[in-house]
Design an enzyme around this catalytic site. Sequence first.
Site, PDB file in Angstrom:
ATOM      1  CE  LYS A  44     -13.064  -3.425   1.140  1.00 51.73           C
ATOM      2  NZ  LYS A  44     -12.908  -2.694  -0.131  1.00 51.73           N
TER       3      LYS A  44
ATOM      4  CD  GLU B  89      -4.637  10.286  -4.422  1.00 49.51           C
ATOM      5  OE1 GLU B  89      -5.740   9.851  -4.047  1.00 49.51           O
ATOM      6  OE2 GLU B  89      -3.599  10.233  -3.726  1.00 49.51           O
TER       7      GLU B  89
ATOM      8  NE  ARG C  91      -4.701  12.814  -0.457  1.00 44.10           N
ATOM      9  CZ  ARG C  91      -4.816  11.713   0.287  1.00 44.10           C
ATOM     10  NH1 ARG C  91      -5.445  10.669  -0.185  1.00 44.10           N
ATOM     11  NH2 ARG C  91      -4.265  11.650   1.477  1.00 44.10           N
TER      12      ARG C  91
END
Length: 626
Positions: free
Chosen positions: A278, A364, A392
Amino acid sequence: MGELLDTIRYPEDLRDLDAGRLPDLAEELRAYLLESLSETGGHLGANLGTVELTLALHYTFRTPHDRLVWDVGHQAYVHKLLTGRREAFGTIRQAGGLSGFPKRAESPYDTFGVGHASTSISAALGMAQASAAQGEDRAVAAIIGDGAMTAGMAFEALNHAGDLNADLLVILNDNEMSISPNVGALSQRFSRLIAGRWYNRMRDNADRALSRIPGARDIARRAEEHFKGLITPGTLFEELGFNYVGPVDGHNLDELLPILANLRGMEGPRLLHVVTRKGKGYEPAENEPTKYHGVTPFDPATGAPRKSGGGAPAYTKVFGDALIEVAEADRRVTGITPAMREGSGLVEFEQRFPERFFDVGIAEQHALTFAAGQACEGLRPVVAIYSTFLQRAYDQLIHDIAIQNLPVVFAIDRAGIVGPDGPTHGGNFDLSFLRPVPNLTLMTPANEVDLRNMLATGLALEGPSALRYPKDKAVGLATSGPPSPLEVGRAEVVREGGGGQALLVFGPFIGAALEAAEEPDATVVNMRFVKPLDTELLTELAATHGHLVTVEENALAGGAGEAVRAFLASLEPEVRVSCLGLPDAFIPQGERTALLSEYGLDAAGMAAALRTRTASRPVARECPQK
Protein backbone atom coordinates in the site's frame (compact mmCIF):
# COMPACT_ATOMS: atom_id res chain seq x y z
CA MET A 1 1.31 14.44 -17.52
CA GLY A 2 3.82 11.82 -18.64
CA GLU A 3 5.03 11.14 -22.15
CA LEU A 4 3.64 7.60 -22.23
CA LEU A 5 0.44 8.33 -20.33
CA ASP A 6 -0.47 10.96 -22.92
CA THR A 7 -0.64 8.20 -25.54
CA ILE A 8 -2.93 5.87 -23.55
CA ARG A 9 -6.67 6.45 -23.63
CA TYR A 10 -7.95 2.88 -23.66
CA PRO A 11 -6.48 -0.59 -23.03
CA GLU A 12 -6.09 -1.11 -26.78
CA ASP A 13 -3.46 1.65 -26.72
CA LEU A 14 -1.79 0.01 -23.75
CA ARG A 15 -1.55 -3.34 -25.53
CA ASP A 16 0.24 -1.66 -28.44
CA LEU A 17 3.14 -0.78 -26.14
CA ASP A 18 6.24 -2.90 -25.85
CA ALA A 19 6.11 -4.67 -22.48
CA GLY A 20 9.48 -3.16 -21.61
CA ARG A 21 7.86 0.30 -21.46
CA LEU A 22 5.30 -0.66 -18.82
CA PRO A 23 7.53 0.08 -15.79
CA ASP A 24 8.01 3.63 -17.09
CA LEU A 25 4.25 3.97 -17.53
CA ALA A 26 3.76 2.71 -13.98
CA GLU A 27 5.90 5.52 -12.63
CA GLU A 28 3.99 8.09 -14.68
CA LEU A 29 0.70 6.75 -13.33
CA ARG A 30 1.95 7.00 -9.75
CA ALA A 31 3.01 10.58 -10.29
CA TYR A 32 -0.35 11.40 -11.86
CA LEU A 33 -2.28 9.80 -8.99
CA LEU A 34 -0.27 11.71 -6.43
CA GLU A 35 -0.71 15.04 -8.21
CA SER A 36 -4.42 14.57 -8.86
CA LEU A 37 -5.50 13.16 -5.49
CA SER A 38 -3.52 15.79 -3.61
CA GLU A 39 -6.01 18.26 -5.12
CA THR A 40 -9.26 16.29 -4.93
CA GLY A 41 -8.72 13.75 -2.17
CA GLY A 42 -9.75 10.12 -2.52
CA HIS A 43 -8.38 6.63 -1.96
CA LEU A 44 -4.63 6.97 -2.32
CA GLY A 45 -2.72 4.14 -0.67
CA ALA A 46 -4.49 1.17 -2.25
CA ASN A 47 -4.29 2.68 -5.73
CA LEU A 48 -0.57 3.39 -5.49
CA GLY A 49 -0.18 -0.26 -4.57
CA THR A 50 -2.02 -1.72 -7.56
CA VAL A 51 -0.45 0.21 -10.45
CA GLU A 52 1.58 -2.68 -11.92
CA LEU A 53 -1.19 -5.21 -11.30
CA THR A 54 -3.73 -3.06 -13.15
CA LEU A 55 -1.36 -2.51 -16.05
CA ALA A 56 -0.63 -6.23 -16.27
CA LEU A 57 -4.32 -7.13 -16.24
CA HIS A 58 -5.33 -4.74 -19.01
CA TYR A 59 -2.21 -5.65 -20.98
CA THR A 60 -2.98 -9.37 -20.79
CA PHE A 61 -6.77 -9.54 -20.86
CA ARG A 62 -8.94 -8.45 -23.79
CA THR A 63 -10.97 -5.94 -21.83
CA PRO A 64 -13.82 -5.09 -21.96
CA HIS A 65 -14.70 -8.41 -23.66
CA ASP A 66 -12.87 -10.19 -20.86
CA ARG A 67 -14.36 -9.26 -17.51
CA LEU A 68 -12.39 -7.72 -14.65
CA VAL A 69 -14.38 -7.50 -11.43
CA TRP A 70 -12.84 -5.27 -8.75
CA ASP A 71 -13.70 -5.87 -5.12
CA VAL A 72 -14.77 -2.78 -3.12
CA GLY A 73 -13.22 -0.52 -5.78
CA HIS A 74 -10.78 1.40 -3.57
CA GLN A 75 -7.99 0.12 -5.81
CA ALA A 76 -9.63 0.79 -9.21
CA TYR A 77 -8.46 4.38 -9.91
CA VAL A 78 -5.70 3.25 -12.29
CA HIS A 79 -8.31 1.09 -14.00
CA LYS A 80 -10.35 4.26 -14.57
CA LEU A 81 -7.32 6.15 -15.89
CA LEU A 82 -6.65 3.43 -18.46
CA THR A 83 -10.26 3.12 -19.64
CA GLY A 84 -11.11 6.49 -21.16
CA ARG A 85 -11.69 8.57 -18.03
CA ARG A 86 -8.40 10.38 -17.49
CA GLU A 87 -9.73 13.74 -18.70
CA ALA A 88 -12.56 13.57 -16.12
CA PHE A 89 -10.43 12.21 -13.30
CA GLY A 90 -10.28 15.59 -11.56
CA THR A 91 -14.03 15.25 -10.86
CA ILE A 92 -13.76 11.97 -8.97
CA ARG A 93 -16.11 11.70 -5.96
CA GLN A 94 -17.58 15.14 -6.69
CA ALA A 95 -21.16 16.02 -7.60
CA GLY A 96 -21.81 15.02 -11.20
CA GLY A 97 -18.27 13.61 -11.55
CA LEU A 98 -16.68 10.20 -11.68
CA SER A 99 -17.68 7.74 -9.01
CA GLY A 100 -15.02 6.72 -6.53
CA PHE A 101 -15.96 3.10 -7.26
CA PRO A 102 -16.54 1.03 -10.42
CA LYS A 103 -20.00 1.82 -11.74
CA ARG A 104 -21.68 0.02 -14.62
CA ALA A 105 -23.44 3.16 -15.89
CA GLU A 106 -20.10 4.97 -16.11
CA SER A 107 -18.12 2.67 -18.42
CA PRO A 108 -18.37 -0.71 -20.19
CA TYR A 109 -15.05 -1.53 -18.52
CA ASP A 110 -16.77 -1.35 -15.13
CA THR A 111 -18.35 -4.78 -15.29
CA PHE A 112 -19.89 -4.72 -11.82
CA GLY A 113 -20.84 -1.89 -9.48
CA VAL A 114 -19.17 -2.18 -6.10
CA GLY A 115 -18.49 -0.31 -2.87
CA HIS A 116 -19.01 -3.01 -0.25
CA ALA A 117 -16.35 -5.65 0.31
CA SER A 118 -16.24 -9.30 -0.69
CA THR A 119 -18.69 -9.32 -3.62
CA SER A 120 -16.23 -9.76 -6.49
CA ILE A 121 -15.85 -13.54 -6.51
CA SER A 122 -19.61 -14.15 -6.41
CA ALA A 123 -20.24 -11.67 -9.23
CA ALA A 124 -17.35 -12.96 -11.34
CA LEU A 125 -18.50 -16.55 -10.85
CA GLY A 126 -21.97 -15.59 -12.06
CA MET A 127 -20.43 -13.95 -15.13
CA ALA A 128 -18.23 -16.95 -15.83
CA GLN A 129 -21.14 -19.35 -15.58
CA ALA A 130 -23.32 -17.16 -17.80
CA SER A 131 -20.55 -16.86 -20.40
CA ALA A 132 -20.05 -20.61 -20.47
CA ALA A 133 -23.81 -21.23 -20.78
CA GLN A 134 -23.95 -18.89 -23.78
CA GLY A 135 -20.85 -20.30 -25.46
CA GLU A 136 -18.82 -17.13 -25.02
CA ASP A 137 -15.04 -17.36 -25.18
CA ARG A 138 -14.44 -14.96 -22.34
CA ALA A 139 -11.99 -14.83 -19.45
CA VAL A 140 -13.28 -13.61 -16.10
CA ALA A 141 -11.10 -12.42 -13.24
CA ALA A 142 -12.00 -11.18 -9.74
CA ILE A 143 -9.49 -8.95 -7.95
CA ILE A 144 -9.96 -9.09 -4.18
CA GLY A 145 -7.88 -7.73 -1.31
CA ASP A 146 -6.68 -9.76 1.64
CA GLY A 147 -9.01 -7.80 3.94
CA ALA A 148 -12.08 -8.55 1.82
CA MET A 149 -11.07 -12.22 1.74
CA THR A 150 -11.86 -12.42 5.48
CA ALA A 151 -15.60 -12.22 4.79
CA GLY A 152 -17.71 -15.33 4.73
CA MET A 153 -19.26 -14.32 1.40
CA ALA A 154 -15.87 -14.62 -0.30
CA PHE A 155 -15.45 -18.19 0.95
CA GLU A 156 -19.01 -19.08 0.01
CA ALA A 157 -18.16 -18.02 -3.54
CA LEU A 158 -14.84 -19.89 -3.54
CA ASN A 159 -16.59 -23.03 -2.35
CA HIS A 160 -19.22 -22.75 -5.09
CA ALA A 161 -16.66 -22.00 -7.80
CA GLY A 162 -14.66 -25.08 -6.85
CA ASP A 163 -17.80 -27.20 -6.88
CA LEU A 164 -18.77 -25.89 -10.35
CA ASN A 165 -15.18 -26.28 -11.63
CA ALA A 166 -15.79 -22.86 -13.17
CA ASP A 167 -13.45 -21.12 -15.58
CA LEU A 168 -12.56 -18.35 -13.14
CA LEU A 169 -9.41 -16.55 -12.07
CA VAL A 170 -9.32 -15.05 -8.58
CA ILE A 171 -6.49 -12.63 -7.86
CA LEU A 172 -5.79 -12.22 -4.17
CA ASN A 173 -4.13 -8.83 -3.70
CA ASP A 174 -2.24 -9.24 -0.44
CA ASN A 175 -0.89 -5.90 0.73
CA GLU A 176 0.05 -6.89 4.26
CA MET A 177 2.35 -9.88 3.76
CA SER A 178 6.00 -9.37 2.82
CA ILE A 179 8.16 -11.96 1.00
CA SER A 180 11.69 -12.48 2.21
CA PRO A 181 14.30 -12.63 -0.59
CA ASN A 182 15.01 -16.34 -0.26
CA VAL A 183 11.41 -17.48 -0.03
CA GLY A 184 10.48 -14.95 -2.67
CA ALA A 185 12.97 -16.27 -5.20
CA LEU A 186 11.84 -19.85 -4.65
CA SER A 187 8.14 -18.98 -4.73
CA GLN A 188 8.53 -17.00 -7.97
CA ARG A 189 10.18 -19.94 -9.70
CA PHE A 190 7.53 -22.30 -8.39
CA SER A 191 4.72 -19.93 -9.37
CA ARG A 192 6.03 -19.77 -12.92
CA LEU A 193 6.26 -23.54 -12.96
CA ILE A 194 2.71 -24.29 -11.78
CA ALA A 195 1.22 -21.58 -13.99
CA GLY A 196 3.11 -22.84 -17.04
CA ARG A 197 1.57 -24.81 -19.88
CA TRP A 198 4.09 -27.68 -19.58
CA TYR A 199 3.31 -28.33 -15.91
CA ASN A 200 -0.44 -28.19 -16.42
CA ARG A 201 -0.34 -30.37 -19.54
CA MET A 202 1.67 -32.97 -17.63
CA ARG A 203 -0.69 -32.63 -14.68
CA ASP A 204 -3.77 -33.22 -16.86
CA ASN A 205 -2.16 -36.17 -18.70
CA ALA A 206 -1.17 -37.77 -15.43
CA ASP A 207 -4.65 -37.19 -14.05
CA ARG A 208 -6.23 -38.99 -17.02
CA ALA A 209 -3.78 -41.88 -16.82
CA LEU A 210 -4.14 -42.36 -13.07
CA SER A 211 -7.94 -42.23 -13.31
CA ARG A 212 -7.78 -45.80 -14.70
CA ILE A 213 -6.05 -47.05 -11.52
CA PRO A 214 -8.34 -47.30 -8.46
CA GLY A 215 -7.17 -44.90 -5.74
CA ALA A 216 -4.06 -43.74 -7.62
CA ARG A 217 -5.43 -40.34 -8.61
CA ASP A 218 -6.27 -39.45 -5.00
CA ILE A 219 -2.79 -40.45 -3.86
CA ALA A 220 -1.17 -38.34 -6.59
CA ARG A 221 -3.37 -35.35 -5.79
CA ARG A 222 -2.47 -35.54 -2.11
CA ALA A 223 1.21 -35.75 -2.97
CA GLU A 224 0.96 -32.70 -5.24
CA GLU A 225 -0.89 -30.69 -2.58
CA HIS A 226 1.65 -31.73 0.05
CA PHE A 227 4.50 -30.56 -2.19
CA LYS A 228 2.80 -27.21 -2.85
CA GLY A 229 1.96 -26.81 0.82
CA LEU A 230 5.64 -27.05 1.73
CA ILE A 231 6.51 -23.82 -0.04
CA THR A 232 3.21 -21.95 -0.56
CA PRO A 233 0.31 -20.87 1.65
CA GLY A 234 -2.20 -22.13 -0.90
CA THR A 235 -3.27 -25.48 0.56
CA LEU A 236 -6.62 -24.06 1.72
CA PHE A 237 -7.45 -22.84 -1.78
CA GLU A 238 -6.38 -26.16 -3.28
CA GLU A 239 -8.78 -27.91 -0.90
CA LEU A 240 -11.55 -25.69 -2.26
CA GLY A 241 -10.78 -26.85 -5.78
CA PHE A 242 -8.55 -23.99 -6.96
CA ASN A 243 -5.19 -24.30 -8.64
CA TYR A 244 -3.10 -21.97 -6.48
CA VAL A 245 -0.25 -19.85 -7.89
CA GLY A 246 1.90 -17.62 -5.76
CA PRO A 247 2.91 -15.62 -3.88
CA VAL A 248 4.07 -13.32 -6.67
CA ASP A 249 5.61 -9.85 -6.34
CA GLY A 250 2.80 -7.58 -7.51
CA HIS A 251 5.21 -4.82 -8.48
CA ASN A 252 7.39 -6.99 -10.74
CA LEU A 253 5.95 -6.84 -14.24
CA ASP A 254 8.51 -9.37 -15.50
CA GLU A 255 6.89 -11.87 -13.16
CA LEU A 256 3.27 -10.76 -13.49
CA LEU A 257 2.94 -10.67 -17.28
CA PRO A 258 3.95 -14.27 -18.14
CA ILE A 259 2.06 -15.71 -15.18
CA LEU A 260 -1.14 -13.83 -16.08
CA ALA A 261 -0.78 -14.85 -19.71
CA ASN A 262 -0.53 -18.51 -18.71
CA LEU A 263 -3.38 -18.27 -16.22
CA ARG A 264 -5.65 -16.64 -18.78
CA GLY A 265 -5.22 -19.66 -21.03
CA MET A 266 -5.87 -22.22 -18.32
CA GLU A 267 -9.24 -23.77 -17.52
CA GLY A 268 -10.97 -24.33 -14.22
CA PRO A 269 -10.79 -22.36 -10.98
CA ARG A 270 -7.39 -20.83 -10.28
CA LEU A 271 -6.13 -18.35 -7.73
CA LEU A 272 -3.16 -16.02 -8.12
CA HIS A 273 -1.71 -14.70 -4.87
CA VAL A 274 -0.13 -11.29 -5.52
CA VAL A 275 1.76 -9.36 -2.85
CA THR A 276 1.71 -5.56 -3.13
CA ARG A 277 2.58 -2.64 -0.88
CA LYS A 278 0.00 0.00 0.00
CA GLY A 279 1.22 3.47 -0.86
CA LYS A 280 3.97 2.10 -3.12
CA GLY A 281 6.26 4.88 -4.35
CA TYR A 282 5.11 7.55 -1.88
CA GLU A 283 7.01 7.35 1.40
CA PRO A 284 4.38 8.89 3.72
CA ALA A 285 1.75 6.44 2.45
CA GLU A 286 4.14 3.49 2.66
CA ASN A 287 4.98 4.35 6.27
CA GLU A 288 1.38 5.01 7.34
CA PRO A 289 -0.90 3.04 4.99
CA THR A 290 -3.97 3.37 7.21
CA LYS A 291 -3.68 7.15 7.41
CA TYR A 292 -3.31 7.46 3.62
CA HIS A 293 -6.00 4.94 2.69
CA GLY A 294 -8.47 7.76 2.11
CA VAL A 295 -7.24 11.34 2.01
CA THR A 296 -8.58 14.85 1.82
CA PRO A 297 -6.61 17.32 -0.34
CA PHE A 298 -3.00 17.37 0.88
CA ASP A 299 0.46 18.78 0.19
CA PRO A 300 2.28 16.04 -1.74
CA ALA A 301 5.67 17.36 -0.59
CA THR A 302 4.88 16.75 3.07
CA GLY A 303 1.71 14.65 3.10
CA ALA A 304 0.00 17.19 5.38
CA PRO A 305 -3.70 17.99 4.80
CA ARG A 306 -4.37 21.33 3.13
CA LYS A 307 -7.16 22.17 5.61
CA SER A 308 -6.88 22.08 9.38
CA GLY A 309 -9.28 19.91 11.32
CA GLY A 310 -10.31 22.61 13.80
CA GLY A 311 -13.74 23.28 15.22
CA ALA A 312 -16.11 20.85 16.90
CA PRO A 313 -15.12 17.18 17.01
CA ALA A 314 -16.73 14.71 14.64
CA TYR A 315 -19.59 12.61 15.98
CA THR A 316 -17.33 9.58 15.47
CA LYS A 317 -14.80 11.09 17.86
CA VAL A 318 -17.51 11.98 20.40
CA PHE A 319 -18.70 8.37 20.35
CA GLY A 320 -15.20 6.95 20.74
CA ASP A 321 -14.45 9.17 23.73
CA ALA A 322 -17.80 8.38 25.35
CA LEU A 323 -17.25 4.64 24.92
CA ILE A 324 -13.97 4.94 26.81
CA GLU A 325 -15.74 6.79 29.64
CA VAL A 326 -18.50 4.21 30.04
CA ALA A 327 -15.98 1.35 29.75
CA GLU A 328 -13.91 2.84 32.57
CA ALA A 329 -17.02 2.79 34.79
CA ASP A 330 -18.30 -0.64 33.70
CA ARG A 331 -15.96 -3.57 33.06
CA ARG A 332 -18.72 -5.39 31.19
CA VAL A 333 -18.55 -2.96 28.23
CA THR A 334 -16.82 -4.25 25.09
CA GLY A 335 -16.25 -2.66 21.68
CA ILE A 336 -16.81 -4.65 18.49
CA THR A 337 -16.27 -3.52 14.91
CA PRO A 338 -16.20 -5.26 11.51
CA ALA A 339 -12.85 -3.92 10.20
CA MET A 340 -13.72 -0.28 10.93
CA ARG A 341 -11.50 0.51 13.92
CA GLU A 342 -10.36 3.89 12.59
CA GLY A 343 -13.57 4.79 10.78
CA SER A 344 -15.71 4.05 13.84
CA GLY A 345 -13.48 5.92 16.30
CA LEU A 346 -12.20 2.93 18.27
CA VAL A 347 -8.42 3.41 18.00
CA GLU A 348 -8.06 4.88 21.49
CA PHE A 349 -10.52 2.37 22.93
CA GLU A 350 -8.34 -0.48 21.66
CA GLN A 351 -5.27 1.14 23.18
CA ARG A 352 -6.97 1.57 26.56
CA PHE A 353 -8.83 -1.74 26.66
CA PRO A 354 -7.11 -4.18 24.28
CA GLU A 355 -8.71 -7.17 26.02
CA ARG A 356 -12.18 -5.68 25.47
CA PHE A 357 -11.73 -4.62 21.84
CA PHE A 358 -12.65 -6.97 18.99
CA ASP A 359 -12.09 -6.26 15.29
CA VAL A 360 -13.70 -9.27 13.65
CA GLY A 361 -12.67 -8.37 10.10
CA ILE A 362 -15.09 -7.77 7.24
CA ALA A 363 -17.66 -10.05 8.80
CA GLU A 364 -20.71 -8.04 9.81
CA GLN A 365 -22.91 -11.10 10.36
CA HIS A 366 -20.35 -12.65 12.67
CA ALA A 367 -19.89 -9.34 14.52
CA LEU A 368 -23.55 -9.28 15.57
CA THR A 369 -23.84 -12.91 16.59
CA PHE A 370 -20.51 -12.66 18.42
CA ALA A 371 -21.96 -9.70 20.31
CA ALA A 372 -25.08 -11.75 21.05
CA GLY A 373 -22.92 -14.47 22.57
CA GLN A 374 -21.14 -11.95 24.77
CA ALA A 375 -24.48 -10.51 25.92
CA CYS A 376 -25.73 -13.98 26.83
CA GLU A 377 -22.87 -14.24 29.31
CA GLY A 378 -23.44 -10.89 30.99
CA LEU A 379 -21.26 -8.50 28.98
CA ARG A 380 -22.49 -5.23 27.47
CA PRO A 381 -21.23 -5.26 23.87
CA VAL A 382 -21.29 -2.10 21.75
CA VAL A 383 -21.16 -2.79 18.00
CA ALA A 384 -19.70 0.22 16.16
CA ILE A 385 -20.78 -0.13 12.55
CA TYR A 386 -21.60 2.00 9.52
CA SER A 387 -25.27 2.23 8.64
CA THR A 388 -24.68 0.86 5.16
CA PHE A 389 -22.75 -2.14 6.53
CA LEU A 390 -25.37 -2.96 9.15
CA GLN A 391 -27.65 -3.84 6.23
CA ARG A 392 -25.49 -6.93 5.67
CA ALA A 393 -26.34 -8.36 9.10
CA TYR A 394 -30.08 -7.75 9.27
CA ASP A 395 -30.94 -11.40 9.86
CA GLN A 396 -28.53 -11.62 12.79
CA LEU A 397 -29.95 -8.41 14.25
CA ILE A 398 -33.44 -9.89 14.24
CA HIS A 399 -32.83 -13.59 14.80
CA ASP A 400 -29.85 -13.64 17.15
CA ILE A 401 -30.32 -10.39 19.09
CA ALA A 402 -33.85 -8.96 18.97
CA ILE A 403 -35.81 -12.20 19.32
CA GLN A 404 -33.72 -13.08 22.37
CA ASN A 405 -33.99 -9.48 23.64
CA LEU A 406 -30.25 -9.30 24.28
CA PRO A 407 -28.60 -6.09 25.54
CA VAL A 408 -26.49 -5.20 22.51
CA VAL A 409 -25.94 -1.53 21.66
CA PHE A 410 -25.52 -0.49 18.01
CA ALA A 411 -23.54 2.70 17.43
CA ILE A 412 -24.51 3.43 13.84
CA ASP A 413 -22.05 5.75 12.11
CA ARG A 414 -22.46 7.35 8.66
CA ALA A 415 -26.25 7.52 9.06
CA GLY A 416 -27.84 9.59 6.30
CA ILE A 417 -25.91 11.41 3.59
CA VAL A 418 -22.22 10.51 3.34
CA GLY A 419 -21.09 12.92 0.63
CA PRO A 420 -18.34 11.87 -1.81
CA ASP A 421 -18.74 8.11 -1.29
CA GLY A 422 -22.20 8.22 -2.83
CA PRO A 423 -25.02 5.67 -2.88
CA THR A 424 -23.02 2.56 -1.97
CA HIS A 425 -22.13 4.08 1.39
CA GLY A 426 -25.22 6.19 2.07
CA GLY A 427 -26.97 5.40 5.36
CA ASN A 428 -30.47 6.29 4.19
CA PHE A 429 -32.42 3.26 5.38
CA ASP A 430 -31.52 2.31 8.95
CA LEU A 431 -34.51 3.99 10.59
CA SER A 432 -36.77 2.26 8.08
CA PHE A 433 -35.39 -1.23 8.58
CA LEU A 434 -34.90 -0.91 12.34
CA ARG A 435 -38.30 0.58 13.21
CA PRO A 436 -40.28 -2.67 12.69
CA VAL A 437 -37.96 -4.78 14.87
CA PRO A 438 -39.59 -5.65 18.21
CA ASN A 439 -37.69 -5.06 21.47
CA LEU A 440 -35.39 -2.48 19.86
CA THR A 441 -34.99 1.04 21.27
CA LEU A 442 -34.04 3.49 18.51
CA MET A 443 -32.44 6.88 19.21
CA THR A 444 -31.39 9.91 17.13
CA PRO A 445 -29.03 12.29 18.97
CA ALA A 446 -29.33 16.00 18.15
CA ASN A 447 -25.85 16.84 19.42
CA GLU A 448 -22.83 15.44 21.27
CA VAL A 449 -24.52 15.64 24.66
CA ASP A 450 -27.41 13.54 23.38
CA LEU A 451 -25.03 11.03 21.80
CA ARG A 452 -23.10 10.50 25.03
CA ASN A 453 -26.25 10.12 27.09
CA MET A 454 -27.89 7.82 24.56
CA LEU A 455 -24.87 5.50 24.72
CA ALA A 456 -25.38 5.34 28.48
CA THR A 457 -29.11 4.80 27.91
CA GLY A 458 -28.50 1.81 25.67
CA LEU A 459 -26.07 0.25 28.11
CA ALA A 460 -28.60 0.60 30.92
CA LEU A 461 -31.31 -1.28 29.01
CA GLU A 462 -31.92 -5.02 29.24
CA GLY A 463 -32.67 -5.30 25.52
CA PRO A 464 -31.16 -4.17 22.20
CA SER A 465 -30.80 -0.51 21.29
CA ALA A 466 -29.37 1.65 18.53
CA LEU A 467 -28.25 5.25 18.18
CA ARG A 468 -27.43 6.71 14.78
CA TYR A 469 -25.35 9.73 13.84
CA PRO A 470 -23.99 11.27 10.64
CA LYS A 471 -20.54 11.58 9.09
CA ASP A 472 -20.20 15.17 10.23
CA LYS A 473 -18.88 17.43 12.92
CA ALA A 474 -20.90 17.72 16.11
CA VAL A 475 -22.59 20.93 17.19
CA GLY A 476 -19.83 22.10 19.54
CA LEU A 477 -21.64 21.89 22.86
CA ALA A 478 -19.56 21.61 26.00
CA THR A 479 -19.86 18.31 27.83
CA SER A 480 -19.36 17.88 31.53
CA GLY A 481 -19.64 14.88 33.79
CA PRO A 482 -19.99 11.26 32.71
CA PRO A 483 -22.70 10.17 30.24
CA SER A 484 -25.99 9.48 32.00
CA PRO A 485 -29.10 7.61 30.81
CA LEU A 486 -32.09 9.50 29.43
CA GLU A 487 -35.71 8.72 30.18
CA VAL A 488 -36.64 6.32 27.40
CA GLY A 489 -39.23 7.66 24.99
CA ARG A 490 -39.09 11.24 26.23
CA ALA A 491 -38.63 14.12 23.78
CA GLU A 492 -37.31 17.60 24.59
CA VAL A 493 -39.17 20.80 23.69
CA VAL A 494 -36.43 23.19 22.63
CA ARG A 495 -38.64 26.14 21.66
CA GLU A 496 -42.23 26.89 22.66
CA GLY A 497 -44.01 28.57 19.76
CA GLY A 498 -47.35 30.27 19.45
CA GLY A 499 -47.87 30.01 15.72
CA GLY A 500 -49.69 26.70 15.62
CA GLN A 501 -46.89 24.85 13.85
CA ALA A 502 -44.11 22.60 15.11
CA LEU A 503 -40.89 21.12 13.78
CA LEU A 504 -40.31 17.61 15.13
CA VAL A 505 -36.60 16.97 14.64
CA PHE A 506 -35.00 13.52 14.59
CA GLY A 507 -31.25 14.06 14.58
CA PRO A 508 -28.72 16.91 14.38
CA PHE A 509 -30.87 19.67 12.86
CA ILE A 510 -31.94 21.65 15.91
CA GLY A 511 -29.86 24.70 14.97
CA ALA A 512 -31.42 24.89 11.50
CA ALA A 513 -34.86 24.22 12.98
CA LEU A 514 -34.55 27.09 15.46
CA GLU A 515 -33.58 29.43 12.63
CA ALA A 516 -36.52 28.29 10.50
CA ALA A 517 -38.94 28.58 13.44
CA GLU A 518 -38.34 32.25 14.24
CA GLU A 519 -40.60 34.01 11.74
CA PRO A 520 -43.61 31.68 11.97
CA ASP A 521 -43.07 31.37 15.74
CA ALA A 522 -43.05 27.60 15.51
CA THR A 523 -42.41 25.07 18.25
CA VAL A 524 -39.21 23.04 17.94
CA VAL A 525 -38.91 19.58 19.46
CA ASN A 526 -35.82 17.38 19.76
CA MET A 527 -37.65 14.06 19.42
CA ARG A 528 -34.63 11.95 20.47
CA PHE A 529 -36.47 8.61 20.28
CA VAL A 530 -37.87 7.09 17.11
CA LYS A 531 -38.91 3.99 19.04
CA PRO A 532 -40.61 4.40 21.42
CA LEU A 533 -42.05 7.75 20.36
CA ASP A 534 -43.04 10.31 22.96
CA THR A 535 -46.72 9.70 22.35
CA GLU A 536 -47.77 11.84 25.30
CA LEU A 537 -46.10 14.91 23.80
CA LEU A 538 -47.37 14.09 20.30
CA THR A 539 -50.92 13.94 21.66
CA GLU A 540 -50.48 17.37 23.27
CA LEU A 541 -48.99 18.86 20.11
CA ALA A 542 -51.82 17.46 17.98
CA ALA A 543 -54.31 19.22 20.24
CA THR A 544 -52.53 22.60 20.17
CA HIS A 545 -50.93 22.75 16.70
CA GLY A 546 -52.51 22.58 13.27
CA HIS A 547 -49.40 21.59 11.34
CA LEU A 548 -46.50 19.32 12.33
CA VAL A 549 -43.37 18.95 10.18
CA THR A 550 -41.08 15.99 10.84
CA VAL A 551 -37.39 16.27 9.94
CA GLU A 552 -35.11 13.25 9.49
CA GLU A 553 -32.00 12.28 7.54
CA ASN A 554 -33.48 8.98 6.40
CA ALA A 555 -35.69 7.71 3.62
CA LEU A 556 -39.22 9.02 4.03
CA ALA A 557 -40.60 5.55 3.31
CA GLY A 558 -40.73 3.73 6.62
CA GLY A 559 -38.96 6.50 8.50
CA ALA A 560 -39.60 8.46 11.67
CA GLY A 561 -42.12 10.80 10.04
CA GLU A 562 -44.21 7.84 8.99
CA ALA A 563 -44.17 6.60 12.59
CA VAL A 564 -45.47 9.98 13.79
CA ARG A 565 -48.17 10.03 11.15
CA ALA A 566 -49.30 6.50 11.98
CA PHE A 567 -49.65 7.30 15.67
CA LEU A 568 -51.54 10.55 15.08
CA ALA A 569 -53.85 8.84 12.58
CA SER A 570 -54.94 6.50 15.36
CA LEU A 571 -56.12 9.56 17.32
CA GLU A 572 -58.00 10.98 14.32
CA PRO A 573 -56.84 14.53 15.12
CA GLU A 574 -57.39 17.66 13.06
CA VAL A 575 -53.68 18.14 12.35
CA ARG A 576 -51.66 18.03 9.15
CA VAL A 577 -48.33 16.19 9.15
CA SER A 578 -45.68 16.98 6.54
CA CYS A 579 -42.35 15.21 6.25
CA LEU A 580 -38.86 16.33 5.35
CA GLY A 581 -36.44 13.56 4.58
CA LEU A 582 -34.78 11.68 1.76
CA PRO A 583 -36.72 10.71 -1.38
CA ASP A 584 -37.35 7.28 -2.86
CA ALA A 585 -34.01 7.34 -4.67
CA PHE A 586 -30.36 6.56 -4.10
CA ILE A 587 -28.60 9.74 -3.06
CA PRO A 588 -25.78 10.66 -5.47
CA GLN A 589 -22.27 11.65 -4.44
CA GLY A 590 -21.60 15.27 -3.63
CA GLU A 591 -20.72 17.66 -0.84
CA ARG A 592 -22.79 16.90 2.24
CA THR A 593 -23.99 20.44 2.97
CA ALA A 594 -25.12 20.93 -0.63
CA LEU A 595 -27.04 17.66 -0.62
CA LEU A 596 -28.78 18.48 2.65
CA SER A 597 -29.87 21.77 1.12
CA GLU A 598 -31.06 20.06 -2.07
CA TYR A 599 -33.32 17.76 -0.08
CA GLY A 600 -34.69 20.49 2.16
CA LEU A 601 -32.81 19.45 5.31
CA ASP A 602 -31.59 22.95 6.11
CA ALA A 603 -33.14 26.10 7.57
CA ALA A 604 -34.48 27.23 4.20
CA GLY A 605 -36.10 23.86 3.53
CA MET A 606 -37.72 23.76 6.96
CA ALA A 607 -38.98 27.33 6.61
CA ALA A 608 -40.51 26.44 3.24
CA ALA A 609 -42.23 23.42 4.77
CA LEU A 610 -43.73 25.61 7.48
CA ARG A 611 -44.95 28.25 5.00
CA THR A 612 -47.09 25.86 2.99
CA ARG A 613 -48.79 22.55 3.54
CA THR A 614 -46.50 20.99 0.95
CA ALA A 615 -43.14 22.71 0.65
CA SER A 616 -41.79 23.93 -2.63
CA ARG A 617 -38.96 21.43 -2.39
CA PRO A 618 -39.91 18.06 -3.82
CA VAL A 619 -39.04 16.01 -0.73
CA ALA A 620 -41.17 18.00 1.72
CA ARG A 621 -44.46 16.20 1.33
CA GLU A 622 -47.27 14.66 3.26
CA CYS A 623 -46.00 11.63 5.17
CA PRO A 624 -46.72 8.26 3.55
CA GLN A 625 -49.98 6.72 4.67
CA LYS A 626 -49.81 3.49 6.62
